[in-house]
Structure formats: C-alpha cells, structure tokens
Design a protein around this motif. Structure first.
Motif, PDB file in Angstrom:
ATOM      1  N   GLY A   1      -8.360 -26.340 -64.670  1.00  0.00           N
ATOM      2  CA  GLY A   1      -8.208 -25.422 -65.758  1.00  0.00           C
ATOM      3  C   GLY A   1      -8.283 -26.532 -66.873  1.00  0.00           C
ATOM      4  N   VAL A   2      -8.075 -25.764 -67.994  1.00  0.00           N
ATOM      5  CA  VAL A   2      -8.093 -26.674 -69.340  1.00  0.00           C
ATOM      6  C   VAL A   2      -6.751 -26.396 -70.159  1.00  0.00           C
ATOM      7  N   VAL A   3      -5.929 -27.218 -70.430  1.00  0.00           N
ATOM      8  CA  VAL A   3      -4.812 -27.049 -71.118  1.00  0.00           C
ATOM      9  C   VAL A   3      -4.811 -26.884 -72.781  1.00  0.00           C
ATOM     10  N   GLY A   4      -5.983 -27.631 -73.168  1.00  0.00           N
ATOM     11  CA  GLY A   4      -6.219 -27.820 -74.568  1.00  0.00           C
ATOM     12  C   GLY A   4      -7.357 -28.661 -74.921  1.00  0.00           C
ATOM     13  N   ILE A   5      -7.778 -28.566 -76.121  1.00  0.00           N
ATOM     14  CA  ILE A   5      -8.605 -29.545 -76.971  1.00  0.00           C
ATOM     15  C   ILE A   5      -8.079 -29.784 -78.148  1.00  0.00           C
ATOM     16  N   TYR A   6      -7.832 -31.195 -78.239  1.00  0.00           N
ATOM     17  CA  TYR A   6      -7.119 -31.757 -79.279  1.00  0.00           C
ATOM     18  C   TYR A   6      -7.949 -32.724 -80.113  1.00  0.00           C
ATOM     19  N   THR A   7      -8.064 -32.256 -81.420  1.00  0.00           N
ATOM     20  CA  THR A   7      -8.970 -33.070 -82.368  1.00  0.00           C
ATOM     21  C   THR A   7      -8.434 -33.252 -83.870  1.00  0.00           C
ATOM     22  N   ASN A   8      -7.235 -33.405 -83.650  1.00  0.00           N
ATOM     23  CA  ASN A   8      -6.289 -33.670 -85.201  1.00  0.00           C
ATOM     24  C   ASN A   8      -6.787 -34.932 -85.758  1.00  0.00           C
ATOM     25  N   PRO A   9      -7.793 -34.487 -86.907  1.00  0.00           N
ATOM     26  CA  PRO A   9      -8.348 -35.647 -87.818  1.00  0.00           C
ATOM     27  C   PRO A   9      -7.134 -36.780 -88.315  1.00  0.00           C
ATOM     28  N   ASN A  10      -5.816 -36.113 -88.421  1.00  0.00           N
ATOM     29  CA  ASN A  10      -4.835 -37.205 -88.844  1.00  0.00           C
ATOM     30  C   ASN A  10      -4.457 -37.879 -87.750  1.00  0.00           C
ATOM     31  N   HIS A  11      -5.131 -38.055 -86.456  1.00  0.00           N
ATOM     32  CA  HIS A  11      -4.263 -39.072 -85.273  1.00  0.00           C
ATOM     33  C   HIS A  11      -5.631 -39.919 -84.929  1.00  0.00           C
ATOM     34  N   LEU A  12      -5.314 -41.144 -85.491  1.00  0.00           N
ATOM     35  CA  LEU A  12      -6.415 -42.356 -85.465  1.00  0.00           C
ATOM     36  C   LEU A  12      -5.723 -43.211 -84.458  1.00  0.00           C
ATOM     37  N   VAL A  13      -6.537 -43.833 -83.818  1.00  0.00           N
ATOM     38  CA  VAL A  13      -6.442 -44.807 -82.966  1.00  0.00           C
ATOM     39  C   VAL A  13      -6.919 -46.205 -83.245  1.00  0.00           C
ATOM     40  N   GLU A  14      -6.405 -47.270 -83.797  1.00  0.00           N
ATOM     41  CA  GLU A  14      -7.100 -48.465 -84.182  1.00  0.00           C
ATOM     42  C   GLU A  14      -6.995 -49.453 -82.958  1.00  0.00           C
ATOM     43  N   TYR A  15      -7.953 -49.902 -82.619  1.00  0.00           N
ATOM     44  CA  TYR A  15      -8.171 -50.866 -81.771  1.00  0.00           C
ATOM     45  C   TYR A  15      -8.537 -52.357 -82.358  1.00  0.00           C
ATOM     46  N   SER A  16      -8.179 -53.372 -81.407  1.00  0.00           N
ATOM     47  CA  SER A  16      -8.087 -54.855 -81.984  1.00  0.00           C
ATOM     48  C   SER A  16      -9.532 -55.280 -82.184  1.00  0.00           C
ATOM     49  N   ASP A  17     -10.424 -54.450 -81.590  1.00  0.00           N
ATOM     50  CA  ASP A  17     -11.880 -54.997 -81.998  1.00  0.00           C
ATOM     51  C   ASP A  17     -12.491 -54.383 -83.374  1.00  0.00           C
ATOM     52  N   GLY A  18     -11.840 -53.794 -84.121  1.00  0.00           N
ATOM     53  CA  GLY A  18     -12.162 -53.073 -85.253  1.00  0.00           C
ATOM     54  C   GLY A  18     -12.567 -51.470 -85.201  1.00  0.00           C
ATOM     55  N   GLU A  19     -12.506 -51.176 -83.946  1.00  0.00           N
ATOM     56  CA  GLU A  19     -12.710 -49.580 -83.627  1.00  0.00           C
ATOM     57  C   GLU A  19     -11.572 -48.853 -84.287  1.00  0.00           C
ATOM     58  N   VAL A  20     -11.907 -47.629 -84.910  1.00  0.00           N
ATOM     59  CA  VAL A  20     -10.677 -46.763 -85.442  1.00  0.00           C
ATOM     60  C   VAL A  20     -11.396 -45.423 -84.998  1.00  0.00           C
ATOM     61  N   ARG A  21     -10.718 -44.944 -83.996  1.00  0.00           N
ATOM     62  CA  ARG A  21     -11.244 -43.703 -83.339  1.00  0.00           C
ATOM     63  C   ARG A  21     -10.431 -42.439 -83.919  1.00  0.00           C
ATOM     64  N   GLN A  22     -11.121 -41.515 -84.132  1.00  0.00           N
ATOM     65  CA  GLN A  22     -10.320 -40.229 -84.411  1.00  0.00           C
ATOM     66  C   GLN A  22     -10.348 -39.235 -83.038  1.00  0.00           C
ATOM     67  N   GLN A  23      -9.036 -38.672 -82.914  1.00  0.00           N
ATOM     68  CA  GLN A  23      -8.985 -38.412 -81.522  1.00  0.00           C
ATOM     69  C   GLN A  23      -9.946 -36.973 -81.361  1.00  0.00           C
ATOM     70  N   PHE A  24     -10.383 -37.129 -80.176  1.00  0.00           N
ATOM     71  CA  PHE A  24     -11.102 -35.982 -79.557  1.00  0.00           C
ATOM     72  C   PHE A  24     -10.957 -36.095 -78.061  1.00  0.00           C
ATOM     73  N   SER A  25      -9.987 -35.039 -77.581  1.00  0.00           N
ATOM     74  CA  SER A  25      -9.552 -35.292 -76.177  1.00  0.00           C
ATOM     75  C   SER A  25      -9.365 -33.799 -75.607  1.00  0.00           C
TER      76      SER A  25
END
Length: 156
Positions: A77-101
């Motif tokens: 099943g599905v617990v949920g869809i998480y898309t908070n635009p205020n949750h960002l993941v910054e990677y050391s290669d310069g990517e800054v990803r907005q949450q979509f999980s």
C-alpha cells in the motif's frame, strides 16, 4: 556524496531539481519498522531512493530496500506522498533537490539485514525505541503516518 537537509530554512539554497523517490515503511512480524543509518548524513531513515528508468515505482521500493538492507519485501500500500517545498536536500555536487517522495507500506518476505554503501547500520526498531534514534523531522512524519495506519494516504 554528502548531503545537507534543509527543513523550513529561509536561508536554504534554491532548488534545481525534483526527483521521483520512494521510502518504504516495512514491518516485521513483531511490528518493528526497518531503519537504516544513512552513510551520507548519519541520520536514521526508512530505506528508499530514486526511481530508475524502465522501472515501475513499486519495483523501486523493492530494489532500494534490498540494496540498502538485504531484506526482500512486498509492497502492500501507500503511506503517503511527501512534497513539502520547504524540505530541500543539498548535495555536495551542487544539486539542490526539492522533496518528492512516495512512502510505501510493505511486508517482510525474507532475508537477513546487511549494510551497504548507503547504509552504515540496519535495524528493526520498535515504535517505543524511535525516540532514541537521530531521525530527521520529515522522516519522523512518515514513521508516524506508517504506524497510524490511516484509511487514506497522506498527501502533503
């Protein structure tokens, strides 16, 4: 690659990508949830990761769980869809990803826990033990929703 979690941080860098990703809330027969300690930030989390080309999203959940934990699962099943635009993941290669999980619910099928390049520890954890673990607030929300067994998936 190192990562920094930005959560409700007004000084966070601007996002430059969104990637379809999954997390997996899998429980064993005792009701414990499967967690990994991430190698990129040291926090405990549900197993998961990004979808690959040519893959159904439920296949992503099964593959990522196997790769990170050694455990075979079945998506139920599905617990949920998480898309908070205020949750960002910054990677050391310069990517800054907005949450979509998408957080899937799954059942244990087989296997013994093992670590990987992405997990320095893997453990079955009871709900009562979670307070003792260093877990990001966005992951705690998924855990809370997983244990609640809501009638409908969370969308937020």
């Amino acid at each position: 690659m190192a990562r920094i979690e930005h959560f409700n941080n007004p000084n966070a860098p601007k996002p430059n990508s969104i990637v379809v990703a999954v997390t997996v809330f899998v429980q064993d027969e005792q009701g414990r949830v499967l967690l990994i300690r991430r190698t990129d930030n040291g926090l405990w989390a549900l197993p998961g990761g990004a979808q690959d080309f040519g893959e159904y999203i439920a296949e992503t959940a099964v593959r990522e769980t196997r790769e990170e934990t050694g455990i075979e699962i079945e998506v139920t099943g599905v617990v949920g869809i998480y898309t908070n635009p205020n949750h960002l993941v910054e990677y050391s290669d310069g990517e800054v990803r907005q949450q979509f999980s998408i957080c899937f619910r799954a059942g244990y099928v087989s296997g013994e826990t093992m670590t990987s390049d992405e997990s320095s520890a893997v453990s079955w954890v009871s709900r009562d033990e979670l307070a003792d673990f260093s877990i990001h607030p966005s992951m705690r929300l998924r855990l809370e929703h997983g244990f609640e067994r809501r009638g409908e998936p969370y969308i937020g």
